[in-house]
Scaffold this motif. Structure first.
Motif, PDB file in Angstrom:
ATOM      1  N   GLU A   1      40.422  38.306  43.873  1.00  0.00           N
ATOM      2  CA  GLU A   1      39.028  38.123  44.275  1.00  0.00           C
ATOM      3  C   GLU A   1      38.159  39.322  43.893  1.00  0.00           C
ATOM      4  OE1 GLU A   1      37.752  35.369  45.421  1.00  0.00           O
ATOM      5  OE2 GLU A   1      39.588  34.259  45.827  1.00  0.00           O
ATOM      6  N   SER A   2      38.777  40.434  43.471  1.00  0.00           N
ATOM      7  CA  SER A   2      38.017  41.601  43.039  1.00  0.00           C
ATOM      8  C   SER A   2      37.419  41.409  41.652  1.00  0.00           C
ATOM      9  CB  SER A   2      38.909  42.846  42.997  1.00  0.00           C
ATOM     10  OG  SER A   2      39.375  43.171  44.272  1.00  0.00           O
ATOM     11  N   HIS A   3      37.975  40.475  40.907  1.00  0.00           N
ATOM     12  CA  HIS A   3      37.524  40.251  39.537  1.00  0.00           C
ATOM     13  C   HIS A   3      36.188  39.518  39.519  1.00  0.00           C
ATOM     14  CE1 HIS A   3      37.596  38.999  35.323  1.00  0.00           C
ATOM     15  NE2 HIS A   3      38.420  40.030  35.165  1.00  0.00           N
ATOM     16  N   GLU A   4      35.416  39.740  38.478  1.00  0.00           N
ATOM     17  CA  GLU A   4      34.116  39.078  38.333  1.00  0.00           C
ATOM     18  C   GLU A   4      34.251  37.561  38.341  1.00  0.00           C
ATOM     19  OE1 GLU A   4      30.775  38.704  34.850  1.00  0.00           O
ATOM     20  OE2 GLU A   4      31.626  40.692  35.221  1.00  0.00           O
ATOM     21  N   ASN A   5      35.316  37.049  37.743  1.00  0.00           N
ATOM     22  CA  ASN A   5      35.567  35.614  37.702  1.00  0.00           C
ATOM     23  C   ASN A   5      36.984  35.357  38.251  1.00  0.00           C
ATOM     24  OD1 ASN A   5      35.672  32.912  37.240  1.00  0.00           O
ATOM     25  ND2 ASN A   5      35.385  33.027  35.035  1.00  0.00           N
TER      26      ASN A   5
END
Length: 138
Positions: free
Chosen positions: A38-42
């Motif tokens: 969930e830390s990723h942009e997508n």
């Protein structure tokens, strides 16, 4: 945090740190765990299936797990969260035809129960969800 890791499960310090601070979401699927970053942009494009064998996150579908020596951050993220490993192990026992995971539930001292506040002897949802009590037959 190293004390939570199985023997011969040696992540690099960089991988261990990322497994601790990145926002992972976990879903148990038929005895395996889907890990979503969930830390990723997508986040939808950074979702991988981790296979657990004998209580150890053994493999991951991510490219890093195949490309580098040692476990990837997804496997480590599971390994440092014993409640997730406990849950997936119980699901695997049920899937293998063992006893129901809730047959051996022992409530912790911190468990709060609302059953005594309900009418007609119905258990609270938390007790039903965790397997401490069942709904009465109708």
């Amino acid at each position: 945090m190293d004390h939570l890791l199985p023997i011969n499960f040696k992540p690099t310090s960089h991988v261990l740190k990322r497994a601790q601070y990145e926002a992972f979401a976990f879903s148990v699927l038929d005895g395996d765990i889907r890990v979503r970053n969930e830390s990723h942009e997508n986040p939808a494009t950074h979702e991988y299936l981790v296979t657990v064998v004998n209580g150890i996150p053994a493999t991951c579908e991510c490219p890093a797990d195949a490309a580098y020596e040692g476990p990837c951050k997804h496997r480590v993220a599971i390994a440092i969260r014993p409640r997730i490993l406990e849950l997936v192990t119980k699901v695997q026992v049920v899937a293998d035809g063992g006893t129901r995971a809730t047959d051996h539930y022992e409530p912790a001292e911190s468990d709060q129960c609302e059953c005594d506040k309900l009418d007609d002897g119905f258990p609270c949802w938390d007790c039903v969800r965790t397997g401490r009590k069942t709904l009465p037959e109708t």
